[in-house]
Scaffold this motif. Structure first.
Motif, PDB file in Angstrom:
ATOM      1  N   PRO A  82       0.804  -1.239   0.000  1.00 36.08           N
ATOM      2  CA  PRO A  82       0.000   0.000   0.000  1.00 36.08           C
ATOM      3  C   PRO A  82       0.825   1.273   0.000  1.00 36.08           C
ATOM      4  N   SER A  83       2.103   1.191   0.401  1.00 34.32           N
ATOM      5  CA  SER A  83       2.947   2.389   0.455  1.00 34.32           C
ATOM      6  C   SER A  83       3.606   2.723  -0.879  1.00 34.32           C
ATOM      7  N   MET A  84       3.538   1.826  -1.865  1.00 31.44           N
ATOM      8  CA  MET A  84       4.265   2.023  -3.124  1.00 31.44           C
ATOM      9  C   MET A  84       3.723   3.222  -3.886  1.00 31.44           C
ATOM     10  N   THR A  85       4.661   4.085  -4.361  1.00 32.49           N
ATOM     11  CA  THR A  85       4.277   5.256  -5.137  1.00 32.49           C
ATOM     12  C   THR A  85       4.763   5.195  -6.587  1.00 32.49           C
ATOM     13  N   ARG A  86       5.709   4.294  -6.879  1.00 30.28           N
ATOM     14  CA  ARG A  86       6.246   4.229  -8.247  1.00 30.28           C
ATOM     15  C   ARG A  86       6.486   2.771  -8.617  1.00 30.28           C
ATOM     16  N   LEU A  87       6.042   2.380  -9.813  1.00 27.72           N
ATOM     17  CA  LEU A  87       6.314   1.058 -10.377  1.00 27.72           C
ATOM     18  C   LEU A  87       6.799   1.264 -11.801  1.00 27.72           C
ATOM     19  N   ALA A  88       8.004   0.750 -12.112  1.00 26.41           N
ATOM     20  CA  ALA A  88       8.583   0.900 -13.446  1.00 26.41           C
ATOM     21  C   ALA A  88       8.959  -0.469 -13.990  1.00 26.41           C
ATOM     22  N   LEU A  89       8.482  -0.783 -15.176  1.00 26.31           N
ATOM     23  CA  LEU A  89       8.764  -2.047 -15.845  1.00 26.31           C
ATOM     24  C   LEU A  89       9.384  -1.718 -17.197  1.00 26.31           C
ATOM     25  N   THR A  90      10.633  -2.164 -17.401  1.00 30.12           N
ATOM     26  CA  THR A  90      11.355  -1.800 -18.625  1.00 30.12           C
ATOM     27  C   THR A  90      11.988  -3.034 -19.252  1.00 30.12           C
ATOM     28  N   ASN A  91      11.677  -3.231 -20.522  1.00 34.45           N
ATOM     29  CA  ASN A  91      12.304  -4.281 -21.324  1.00 34.45           C
ATOM     30  C   ASN A  91      12.115  -5.667 -20.704  1.00 34.45           C
ATOM     31  N   CYS A  92      10.896  -5.972 -20.330  1.00 36.11           N
ATOM     32  CA  CYS A  92      10.537  -7.308 -19.834  1.00 36.11           C
ATOM     33  C   CYS A  92       9.714  -7.954 -20.949  1.00 36.11           C
ATOM     34  N   LYS A  93      10.405  -8.620 -21.883  1.00 37.08           N
ATOM     35  CA  LYS A  93       9.810  -9.037 -23.144  1.00 37.08           C
ATOM     36  C   LYS A  93       8.705 -10.081 -22.982  1.00 37.08           C
ATOM     37  N   LYS A  94       8.770 -10.910 -21.918  1.00 38.45           N
ATOM     38  CA  LYS A  94       7.793 -12.004 -21.771  1.00 38.45           C
ATOM     39  C   LYS A  94       6.686 -11.694 -20.775  1.00 38.45           C
ATOM     40  N   LEU A 104      -0.149   4.395  -5.437  1.00 36.05           N
ATOM     41  CA  LEU A 104       0.739   4.461  -6.597  1.00 36.05           C
ATOM     42  C   LEU A 104       0.508   5.771  -7.352  1.00 36.05           C
ATOM     43  N   LYS A 105       1.606   6.529  -7.562  1.00 36.11           N
ATOM     44  CA  LYS A 105       1.515   7.825  -8.249  1.00 36.11           C
ATOM     45  C   LYS A 105       2.041   7.747  -9.681  1.00 36.11           C
ATOM     46  N   SER A 106       3.044   6.881  -9.907  1.00 39.16           N
ATOM     47  CA  SER A 106       3.692   6.832 -11.219  1.00 39.16           C
ATOM     48  C   SER A 106       3.776   5.390 -11.684  1.00 39.16           C
ATOM     49  N   LEU A 107       3.394   5.149 -12.955  1.00 42.79           N
ATOM     50  CA  LEU A 107       3.465   3.821 -13.555  1.00 42.79           C
ATOM     51  C   LEU A 107       4.146   3.952 -14.912  1.00 42.79           C
ATOM     52  N   TYR A 108       5.301   3.293 -15.055  1.00 38.78           N
ATOM     53  CA  TYR A 108       6.079   3.343 -16.289  1.00 38.78           C
ATOM     54  C   TYR A 108       6.153   1.942 -16.879  1.00 38.78           C
ATOM     55  N   ILE A 109       5.679   1.805 -18.121  1.00 33.44           N
ATOM     56  CA  ILE A 109       5.704   0.517 -18.812  1.00 33.44           C
ATOM     57  C   ILE A 109       6.398   0.758 -20.144  1.00 33.44           C
ATOM     58  N   ASN A 110       7.597   0.204 -20.304  1.00 38.39           N
ATOM     59  CA  ASN A 110       8.382   0.479 -21.507  1.00 38.39           C
ATOM     60  C   ASN A 110       8.975  -0.821 -22.043  1.00 38.39           C
ATOM     61  N   SER A 111       8.766  -1.089 -23.321  1.00 34.56           N
ATOM     62  CA  SER A 111       9.294  -2.291 -23.976  1.00 34.56           C
ATOM     63  C   SER A 111       8.808  -3.561 -23.291  1.00 34.56           C
ATOM     64  N   CYS A 112       7.520  -3.643 -23.071  1.00 30.20           N
ATOM     65  CA  CYS A 112       6.871  -4.858 -22.552  1.00 30.20           C
ATOM     66  C   CYS A 112       5.785  -5.250 -23.560  1.00 30.20           C
ATOM     67  N   PRO A 113       6.188  -5.812 -24.695  1.00 27.10           N
ATOM     68  CA  PRO A 113       5.261  -5.974 -25.829  1.00 27.10           C
ATOM     69  C   PRO A 113       4.126  -6.970 -25.613  1.00 27.10           C
ATOM     70  N   GLU A 114       4.250  -7.861 -24.613  1.00 29.20           N
ATOM     71  CA  GLU A 114       3.227  -8.893 -24.433  1.00 29.20           C
ATOM     72  C   GLU A 114       2.113  -8.489 -23.475  1.00 29.20           C
ATOM     73  N   ILE A 115       2.248  -7.375 -22.811  1.00 30.60           N
ATOM     74  CA  ILE A 115       1.148  -6.917 -21.939  1.00 30.60           C
ATOM     75  C   ILE A 115       0.047  -6.361 -22.826  1.00 30.60           C
ATOM     76  N   GLU A 116      -1.175  -6.873 -22.634  1.00 27.67           N
ATOM     77  CA  GLU A 116      -2.280  -6.477 -23.501  1.00 27.67           C
ATOM     78  C   GLU A 116      -3.312  -5.616 -22.798  1.00 27.67           C
ATOM     79  N   LEU A 117      -3.583  -5.901 -21.520  1.00 21.58           N
ATOM     80  CA  LEU A 117      -4.716  -5.271 -20.856  1.00 21.58           C
ATOM     81  C   LEU A 117      -4.310  -4.644 -19.534  1.00 21.58           C
ATOM     82  N   PHE A 118      -5.067  -3.658 -19.156  1.00 19.87           N
ATOM     83  CA  PHE A 118      -4.950  -3.130 -17.806  1.00 19.87           C
ATOM     84  C   PHE A 118      -5.718  -4.051 -16.864  1.00 19.87           C
ATOM     85  N   PRO A 119      -5.325  -4.090 -15.591  1.00 20.41           N
ATOM     86  CA  PRO A 119      -5.948  -5.051 -14.678  1.00 20.41           C
ATOM     87  C   PRO A 119      -7.423  -4.740 -14.421  1.00 20.41           C
ATOM     88  N   ASP A 120      -8.164  -5.796 -14.068  1.00 18.64           N
ATOM     89  CA  ASP A 120      -9.561  -5.613 -13.678  1.00 18.64           C
ATOM     90  C   ASP A 120      -9.645  -4.658 -12.490  1.00 18.64           C
TER      91      ASP A 120
END
Length: 966
Positions: A777-789, A804-820
């Motif tokens: 619950p304390s997390m303010t930033r999540l960054a995912l970079t170049n996680c191909k699978k 969570l204040k900041s969400l960075y998703i970069n070079s993660c081509p297999e993610i299709e949807l935002f969570p329910d």
């Protein structure tokens, strides 16, 4: 009004540890008259990265700063701001909106107009102090004790305070002037000074400051006025200023065994005690003058002392000018060198900061300057161009005491050796310089020689004759007797730091002993260097004997040994009689198979050991006490920072000492591919742990209440079963078993942690988060970079990651949807880059009330129209939208963006085929449009194309390729 304490109050906030404990980084910037956005942004980046920033492009700088500020809490002070240009201010603020909640920019200014432009809350206006408070400031700085019963002094003091008119700077300065002077005559001299009656209505000078100047001893007056050569808010070095004073003959002749440098330190400290100088940075020993003090120096200096941005354009330079400082030289070939031809008797030509000069050669202007000004005592030249010759006529400057060159030259003229009176020769950063004049030995009055940053191959012959040398930055050992290490033996007065390099040229230990390193008791820092290569030596014992004879005195504070060729270090390295040693670096000793005993160095704070190719084990000897009488004493009692790097054969670090490292804050281990076993388990002060390229290291995390940051890079076997509750930042890079790490944060673990940021980089086998999601619950930033699978984001983010204040998703081509359930309700910043499947499903976010910044990065090659190809969700709070790298996008549908009713800034970058806009116009709320690297659209906007211009013409600030469109 100046002098009421704005800067002092800001400094009090800036230096308050309690107020700053939640701040990720802070920076103080003196702005003054010119509000230079590029310079200020560079400074903030340099503080954030702790490294230099050479980029001059504002857009690139702001993009870089945005990334560094994202999700981080900062505190920035802009001191003494004068510009009230709203456009400049708004442009400057662009990257700062990405910081974490609670970030602050504090501005100090004398102008209500500035306050009205920059304020986001009511300004705090400092008024003059009451007489009673002003008296408190005065008596504290005068060292007056009211309990002394001297009512006459108090009566006089209170009358002086009334004349200060509530200005604490005036009371502080006059109080400092009377420090420990308790005689009525001295106090009355201040009270009855005629200066109070001067008509200063049209001047910036406060009478109290002028009185403080008039009551200085003559020798301090001269030293203070010399500082008028520095620009306002210039941070100057204590040591450099003393060298300049020395060159100008402003220091009295030393008596009773003192040196000129010691006299200079006394003068400097006297001006500090009287508050003419204030310390700006303890780390670099830098000082500044208050603006009003600087105005006083300028006023007193008159035409005799002139500082100029560019002497070519300085009308204030006259035949009376004797001391001139400059920042740059331009138009060097034009104007017949009128300025320098006009000045006939310069004593000082001093370069300040970095020069930005034209491509024309300034060799001519040097010759004019030298030939016309043979009384020069100080000459400082700085050039970033192809200036590679210093004229032979330098020898004509027979009065020269201080010569500083930072230019691109390979050699110096032999005539330099004729400058008999030279005290200081600074050649630092003459990157091409390979040799010094052979007749350097003639400079018998030389006291300061700085050749750092040069490529000197060996010292010139006869250095032992320069017996007055007080500082020698480097001694490059030659192979011949007259250039060998023995020449150091006669230089007994060396102070500060000394680097001795090319020690492979020392023939034997007898020669090393003749250098008399042990006798140089004023050396604080010693750097002993062998050259790289030639790692096989004929006699390891001989190498050790040479190093043994280079043993320094017991008061040494910093020691570095580089590329030593022996197999074992001599016993003096690490001996506890080095009680003052705070920093030790052992690097490139590739033949060494053991570390010396270092655990009982009582003051050691920083230890770095790297490139020990033969080191297999760090054992008990590393910790032990030499006399073995105090086995219960803590090993490494003061050590705060340890770095082990590039130890290819290290297999074990024995860490059985339970009381070792009681103050260790930072531990970094990298490139130890064979290291196994455990790290020290109990590190009560540990804050930062970095493990990199240690694939066999199987260790639990050390325990400690202060543990805040963990970085793991290609070190899969590190165990994270028990996460320290205090841990706030985790970065995982190039690890194949990310899943096991994240299990510690799954809902099923029910751990209460303080984790605020999680970064996962280049983890190609990372496929999924824990099934139950991440419960942090304390997390303010999540960054995912170049996680191909990686196929999905954590589930139930909206409830499990509520802050969570900041969400960075970069070079993660297999993610299709935002969570329910959607995104976390407090999310402010969302970046999606090179993740085409997810970008095409943006609309699945639905409605998000809090998101303020959205950045979408391509290539998304199927997208030809925006937002039709990437339908946007409902984002009523969105203020910033960025589109980057859409190579096939041709159309922008303005109509589909009208629902973004809060949008203020729209950035379009690297969309080369975009040339059409449909709809009536972009959202009415827009105040800034930035187009970069999008040639077709750029040209249409510049031409104010009738199909484009009506849709954007109402926008206040339009930037095309970093230039504002007017």
């Amino acid at each position: 009004m100046g002098g009421v304490g704005k800067t002092t109050l800001a400094q009090w906030l800036y230096n308050d540890d309690e107020l700053m404990k939640e701040i990720n980084f802070k920076v103080w910037i003196c702005v003054s008259e010119e509000f230079d956005i590029v310079k200020i942004t560079q400074t903030v980046i340099e503080v954030a990265t702790r490294g230099p920033c050479n980029t001059k492009d504002l857009s690139l700088l702001q993009e870089d700063l945005k990334d560094k500020l994202s999700g981080k809490k900062f505190f920035i002070v802009l001191d003494d701001v004068w510009s009230h240009d709203r456009h400049i201010w708004n442009n400057f603020l662009t990257p700062f909106q990405y910081g974490a909640k609670g970030s602050k920019i504090l501005v100090t200014t004398r102008s209500n107009d500035v306050a009205s432009v920059v304020q986001s809350c009511p300004p705090y206006i400092l008024n003059e102090l009451s007489d009673e408070y002003c008296w408190c400031v005065f008596k504290d700085n005068a060292g007056y004790d009211e309990l002394s019963g001297n009512t006459t002094l108090e009566e006089i003091g209170r009358k002086i305070v009334k004349k200060c008119k509530g200005l604490p700077l005036a009371a502080e300065t006059l109080g400092g002037l009377l420090w420990t002077k308790y005689d009525i005559k001295s106090w009355n001299a201040i009270l009855e000074s005629q200066v109070w009656e001067f008509d200063l209505n049209d001047s910036k000078i406060i009478p109290a400051l002028l009185i403080s100047y008039y009551h200085l001893p003559p020798y301090l007056k001269r030293c203070f006025v010399y500082c008028s050569l520095f620009p306002k808010d210039y941070a100057f070095s204590k040591d450099k200023l003393i060298l300049l004073w020395m060159a100008e003959d402003l220091l009295e002749q030393p008596k009773r065994g003192k040196t000129f440098e010691e006299i200079g330190y006394e003068y400097f400290d006297a001006l500090v005690s009287r508050l003419f100088f204030k310390q700006f940075s303890t780390e670099n020993n830098l000082f500044v003058m208050h603006d009003l003090i600087h105005d006083l120096a300028i006023s007193v200096g008159g035409k005799f002392y002139v500082q100029s941005e560019d002497p070519r354009d300085a009308d204030e330079i006259s035949t009376e000018t004797r001391h001139l400082s400059y920042r740059r030289l331009t138009n060097l070939i034009s104007k017949d060198f009128d300025v320098f031809s006009r000045i006939k008797s310069l004593r000082t030509l001093l370069h300040i900061a970095h020069s930005t000069i034209s491509n024309e050669s300034n060799e001519n202007v040097q010759n004019v300057t030298l030939s016309n000004n043979k009384c020069l005592r100080v000459l400082s030249i700085d050039s970033d161009r192809e200036l590679n010759v210093l004229p032979d006529s330098i020898c004509e400057l027979i009065h020269l005491r201080y010569l500083s060159l930072s230019i691109n030259m390979v050699t110096l003229p032999e005539s330099l050796g004729d400058l008999y009176n030279l005290h200081t020769l600074k050649l630092s950063n003459c990157l091409s310089l390979t040799m010094l004049p052979n007749n350097m030995q003639n400079l018998v009055n030389l006291r300061h020689l700085d050749i750092r940053g040069t490529r000197i191959k060996e010292m010139p012959p006869g250095m032992s004759k320069l017996k007055k040398l007080h500082f020698l930055s480097d001694f490059v050992v030659g192979k011949q007797e007259e250039t060998g290490i023995m020449e150091l033996g006669e230089l007994s007065n060396l102070h500060g730091s000394l680097c001795i390099s090319k020690l492979e040229n020392v023939a034997n230990s007898i020669d090393a002993l003749k250098a008399r390193i042990m006798d140089k008791t004023h050396i604080d820092e010693l750097d002993l260097q062998w050259s790289q290569g030639d790692d096989m030596v004929t006699s390891s014992e001989s190498e050790r004997d040479i190093l043994d004879k280079l043993k320094p005195h017991k008061g040494l504070q910093v020691l570095s040994i580089l590329n030593y060729k022996g197999t074992i270090l001599p016993d003096w390295v690490g001996h506890p009689f080095y009680r003052n040693m705070t920093r030790l670096v052992l690097r490139g000793c590739i033949n060494c198979w053991a570390l010396p005993s270092l655990g009982q160095l009582p003051s050691l704070k920083y230890l770095k050991i790297c490139n020990f190719d033969g080191l297999v084990n760090i054992g008990e000897d590393f910790y032990k006490n030499y006399d073995d009488h105090s086995s219960l004493e803590a090993s490494f009692p003061s050590l705060e920072d340890v770095r082990f790097d590039d130890l290819p054969c290290l297999e074990e670090w024995q860490s059985s000492k339970p009381n070792a490292f009681p103050k260790l804050k930072t531990l970094k281990i990298s490139k130890c591919p064979n290291l196994k076993g455990n790290l020290p388990s109990h590190l009560p002060a540990l804050e930062i742990l970095c493990i990199s390229y240690c694939p066999l290291l199987v260790s639990s995390l050390p325990k400690g209440p202060a543990f805040q940051q963990l970085d793991i890079n290609r070190s899969d076997k590190v165990l994270l079963q028990e996460i320290p509750l205090s841990l706030q930042h985790i970065s995982i890079t190039k690890c194949d078993e990310v899943d096991k790490y994240l299990e510690s944060f799954s809902v099923s673990q029910l751990q209460v942690v303080a984790l605020r940021t999680l970064d996962i980089w280049d983890c190609n086998n990372f496929e999924s988060f824990p099934i139950e999601g991440l419960a942090v619950p304390s997390m303010t930033r999540l960054a995912l970079t170049n996680c191909k699978k990686l196929k999905s984001l954590p589930c139930h983010m909206n409830t499990h990651l509520p802050n969570l204040k900041s969400l960075y998703i970069n070079s993660c081509p297999e993610i299709e949807l935002f969570p329910d359930g959607g995104l976390p309700p407090n999310l402010k910043i969302l970046l999606i880059g090179k993740s085409d499947k997810l970008a095409s499903n943006l609309s699945s976010i639905g409605v998000h009330e809090g998101l303020t910044s959205l950045e979408i990065r391509g290539p998304c090659e199927s997208v030809e129209s925006f937002p039709k190809g990437l339908l946007l969700p409902q984002l009523p709070a969105l203020t910033t939208l960025q589109l980057v790298n859409f190579p096939n996008m041709k159309m922008l549908d303005c109509e589909e963006l009208l629902h973004l009713t809060s949008l203020q800034e729209f950035r379009i970058s690297f969309c080369p085929r975009l040339r059409n806009m449909t709809g009536e116009r972009l959202p009415a709320s827009l105040i800034k449009l930035v187009i970069y690297g999008s040639l077709c659209l750029e040209e249409l906007c510049k031409k104010k194309d009738p199909n484009i211009w009506p849709k954007i013409s109402y926008i206040r600030d339009i930037y095309i390729n970093r230039r504002r469109l007017t």
